[in-house]
Scaffold this motif. Structure first.
Motif, PDB file in Angstrom:
ATOM      1  N   CYS A 126       0.792  -1.295   0.149  1.00  0.00           N
ATOM      2  CA  CYS A 126      -0.037  -0.027  -0.148  1.00  0.00           C
ATOM      3  C   CYS A 126       0.868   1.103  -0.051  1.00  0.00           C
ATOM      4  O   CYS A 126       0.600   2.195  -0.777  1.00  0.00           O
ATOM      5  CB  CYS A 126      -1.075   0.057   1.263  1.00  0.00           C
ATOM      6  N   LEU A 127       2.043   1.093   0.828  1.00  0.00           N
ATOM      7  CA  LEU A 127       2.772   2.676   0.964  1.00  0.00           C
ATOM      8  C   LEU A 127       3.723   2.614  -0.251  1.00  0.00           C
ATOM      9  O   LEU A 127       3.877   3.881  -0.486  1.00  0.00           O
ATOM     10  CB  LEU A 127       3.755   2.341   1.993  1.00  0.00           C
ATOM     11  N   ARG A 128       3.792   1.787  -1.288  1.00  0.00           N
ATOM     12  CA  ARG A 128       4.495   1.726  -2.309  1.00  0.00           C
ATOM     13  C   ARG A 128       3.401   2.099  -3.664  1.00  0.00           C
ATOM     14  O   ARG A 128       3.783   2.195  -4.733  1.00  0.00           O
ATOM     15  CB  ARG A 128       5.197   0.558  -2.701  1.00  0.00           C
ATOM     16  N   GLY A 129       2.166   2.272  -3.129  1.00  0.00           N
ATOM     17  CA  GLY A 129       0.986   2.575  -4.186  1.00  0.00           C
ATOM     18  C   GLY A 129       0.807   1.625  -5.182  1.00  0.00           C
ATOM     19  O   GLY A 129       0.248   1.625  -6.279  1.00  0.00           O
ATOM     20  N   LEU A 130       0.926   0.239  -4.646  1.00  0.00           N
ATOM     21  CA  LEU A 130       0.980  -1.086  -5.560  1.00  0.00           C
ATOM     22  C   LEU A 130      -0.404  -1.827  -5.219  1.00  0.00           C
ATOM     23  O   LEU A 130      -0.872  -2.752  -5.781  1.00  0.00           O
ATOM     24  CB  LEU A 130       2.026  -2.092  -4.950  1.00  0.00           C
ATOM     25  N   VAL A 131      -1.400  -1.032  -4.192  1.00  0.00           N
ATOM     26  CA  VAL A 131      -2.714  -1.498  -4.113  1.00  0.00           C
ATOM     27  C   VAL A 131      -3.562  -0.551  -4.321  1.00  0.00           C
ATOM     28  O   VAL A 131      -3.295   0.789  -4.042  1.00  0.00           O
ATOM     29  CB  VAL A 131      -2.734  -1.986  -2.778  1.00  0.00           C
ATOM     30  N   CYS A 143      -1.128 -11.917  -0.007  1.00  0.00           N
ATOM     31  CA  CYS A 143      -0.441 -11.606   1.219  1.00  0.00           C
ATOM     32  C   CYS A 143      -0.269 -12.487   2.333  1.00  0.00           C
ATOM     33  O   CYS A 143       0.489 -13.299   2.728  1.00  0.00           O
ATOM     34  CB  CYS A 143      -0.366 -10.145   1.460  1.00  0.00           C
ATOM     35  N   LEU A 144      -1.650 -13.000   2.400  1.00  0.00           N
ATOM     36  CA  LEU A 144      -1.937 -13.879   3.457  1.00  0.00           C
ATOM     37  C   LEU A 144      -1.386 -15.465   3.097  1.00  0.00           C
ATOM     38  O   LEU A 144      -1.048 -16.058   3.666  1.00  0.00           O
ATOM     39  CB  LEU A 144      -3.399 -13.911   3.804  1.00  0.00           C
ATOM     40  N   PHE A 145      -1.703 -15.583   1.835  1.00  0.00           N
ATOM     41  CA  PHE A 145      -1.386 -16.777   1.229  1.00  0.00           C
ATOM     42  C   PHE A 145       0.190 -16.872   1.304  1.00  0.00           C
ATOM     43  O   PHE A 145       0.755 -17.963   1.705  1.00  0.00           O
ATOM     44  CB  PHE A 145      -1.612 -16.809  -0.216  1.00  0.00           C
ATOM     45  N   LEU A 146       0.835 -15.959   0.973  1.00  0.00           N
ATOM     46  CA  LEU A 146       2.609 -16.013   0.985  1.00  0.00           C
ATOM     47  C   LEU A 146       2.996 -16.238   2.487  1.00  0.00           C
ATOM     48  O   LEU A 146       3.748 -16.813   2.857  1.00  0.00           O
ATOM     49  CB  LEU A 146       3.053 -14.694   0.340  1.00  0.00           C
ATOM     50  N   ALA A 147       2.222 -15.357   3.516  1.00  0.00           N
ATOM     51  CA  ALA A 147       2.789 -15.457   4.916  1.00  0.00           C
ATOM     52  C   ALA A 147       2.382 -16.906   5.431  1.00  0.00           C
ATOM     53  O   ALA A 147       3.149 -17.583   6.277  1.00  0.00           O
ATOM     54  CB  ALA A 147       1.913 -14.531   5.693  1.00  0.00           C
ATOM     55  N   VAL A 175      -5.409 -15.558  -7.243  1.00  0.00           N
ATOM     56  CA  VAL A 175      -4.149 -15.721  -6.380  1.00  0.00           C
ATOM     57  C   VAL A 175      -2.993 -16.420  -6.931  1.00  0.00           C
ATOM     58  O   VAL A 175      -1.879 -15.773  -6.864  1.00  0.00           O
ATOM     59  CB  VAL A 175      -4.492 -16.579  -5.041  1.00  0.00           C
ATOM     60  N   ARG A 176      -3.154 -17.363  -7.621  1.00  0.00           N
ATOM     61  CA  ARG A 176      -1.908 -18.127  -8.225  1.00  0.00           C
ATOM     62  C   ARG A 176      -1.559 -17.028  -9.580  1.00  0.00           C
ATOM     63  O   ARG A 176      -0.182 -17.010  -9.740  1.00  0.00           O
ATOM     64  CB  ARG A 176      -2.539 -19.088  -8.828  1.00  0.00           C
ATOM     65  N   ALA A 181       4.379 -12.302  -9.045  1.00  0.00           N
ATOM     66  CA  ALA A 181       4.599 -10.798  -9.238  1.00  0.00           C
ATOM     67  C   ALA A 181       4.539 -10.025  -7.853  1.00  0.00           C
ATOM     68  O   ALA A 181       5.221  -9.142  -7.534  1.00  0.00           O
ATOM     69  CB  ALA A 181       3.439 -10.312  -9.927  1.00  0.00           C
ATOM     70  N   THR A 182       3.702 -10.488  -6.862  1.00  0.00           N
ATOM     71  CA  THR A 182       3.457  -9.893  -5.691  1.00  0.00           C
ATOM     72  C   THR A 182       4.990 -10.264  -4.577  1.00  0.00           C
ATOM     73  O   THR A 182       5.308  -9.323  -3.983  1.00  0.00           O
ATOM     74  CB  THR A 182       2.352 -10.458  -4.727  1.00  0.00           C
ATOM     75  N   PHE A 183       5.167 -11.478  -4.667  1.00  0.00           N
ATOM     76  CA  PHE A 183       6.426 -11.807  -4.173  1.00  0.00           C
ATOM     77  C   PHE A 183       7.624 -11.005  -4.438  1.00  0.00           C
ATOM     78  O   PHE A 183       8.655 -10.569  -3.812  1.00  0.00           O
ATOM     79  CB  PHE A 183       6.969 -13.332  -4.482  1.00  0.00           C
ATOM     80  N   ALA A 184       7.716 -10.867  -5.971  1.00  0.00           N
ATOM     81  CA  ALA A 184       8.628  -9.888  -6.548  1.00  0.00           C
ATOM     82  C   ALA A 184       8.477  -8.465  -5.760  1.00  0.00           C
ATOM     83  O   ALA A 184       9.593  -7.854  -5.754  1.00  0.00           O
ATOM     84  CB  ALA A 184       8.741  -9.839  -7.987  1.00  0.00           C
ATOM     85  N   GLU A 185       7.073  -8.087  -5.876  1.00  0.00           N
ATOM     86  CA  GLU A 185       7.114  -6.696  -5.176  1.00  0.00           C
ATOM     87  C   GLU A 185       7.232  -6.400  -3.880  1.00  0.00           C
ATOM     88  O   GLU A 185       7.837  -5.296  -3.241  1.00  0.00           O
ATOM     89  CB  GLU A 185       5.522  -6.262  -5.461  1.00  0.00           C
TER      90      GLU A 185
END
Length: 235
Positions: A126-131, A143-147, A175-176, A181-185
């Motif tokens: 969110c702070l990076r403007g990606l959401v 994010c919850l899936f990765l955690a 999600v898949r 891409a989220t992991f990379a972000e």
């Protein structure tokens, strides 16, 4: 013997994440992070619900069951304090996603430390403007899936994608599609120093009426990730 003919074919164009890579120096102590877990979602900031006054994360869980997100008044001053956040987001929407993450965790009996990590991942994006308003659900779910993949035993993943479909209205396919891409972000860094997720864990415990981290640890087993190493805390 004749030479093997050269293989023919067209070169496939794929997305590159090379620009997100940087030296991590994982063999030396991590430097202080500029991420403040109390900055984006300041616990002292209270917003209003039309029907029930001031709210916390748990108030949201009860409110959503009755009316949905439309009952939440937006925080008009939020973007002034957080100019890097997408203009379509506000504190109400961010807290609503967090509340639904907790609902998923309670449904699946996930460790609350996993949710705390997911909160940190989500806030960083969110702070990076990606959401934005349109992507908040899928980003929060991912994010919850990765955690969960990092912190939980594999058996806890059973039923996870069905749960996020139920609580966050996000499908497994969605999600898949953005998981890597989220992991990379997140700069391929899912192991957080305790300063980045412990405040989230403490707040979640308070919201759920649990006394403190020590009391919670006596009954549960979960991972606390320090800058230098991962330490298992158990009873």
């Amino acid at each position: 013997m004749g030479k093997n003919p050269k293989k023919s074919g067209t070169k496939r164009n794929t997305d590159s994440y090379a620009h997100l890579l940087s030296p991590k120096k994982t063999l030396v102590p991590a430097p202080p992070s500029d991420y403040n877990p109390l900055f984006l979602d300041d616990p002292s900031v209270e917003l209003e619900i039309k029907t029930s006054g001031l709210y916390s994360i748990m108030d949201l869980l009860m409110q959503f069951a009755k009316t949905g997100e439309s009952a939440i008044e937006p925080d008009d001053s939020f973007l002034l304090a957080h100019p890097s956040v997408d203009i379509s987001l506000n504190l109400s929407l961010i807290r609503s996603i967090k509340a639904k993450m907790i609902a998923v965790a309670q449904h699946l009996d996930l460790e609350l430390a996993s949710v705390a990590h997911a909160f940190a991942y989500f806030e960083k994006l969110c702070l990076r403007g990606l959401v934005n308003k349109e992507t908040r659900r899928i980003k929060g779910a991912t994010c919850l899936f990765l955690a969960t993949k990092v912190n939980e035993h594999k058996r806890k993943l059973e039923g996870f994608l069905d749960a996020i479909d139920k609580y966050l209205d996000v499908s497994e396919k969605e999600v898949r599609a953005i998981e890597f891409a989220t992991f990379a972000e997140l700069e391929f860094n899912l192991f957080l120093p305790k300063s980045e997720f412990i405040p989230h864990l403490e707040r979640i415990l308070r919201e759920l009426g649990k006394s403190d981290i020590e009391s919670y640890v006596e009954k549960r087993t979960f991972y606390l990730h320090y800058p230098e190493q991962s330490v298992l805390i158990s009873s």
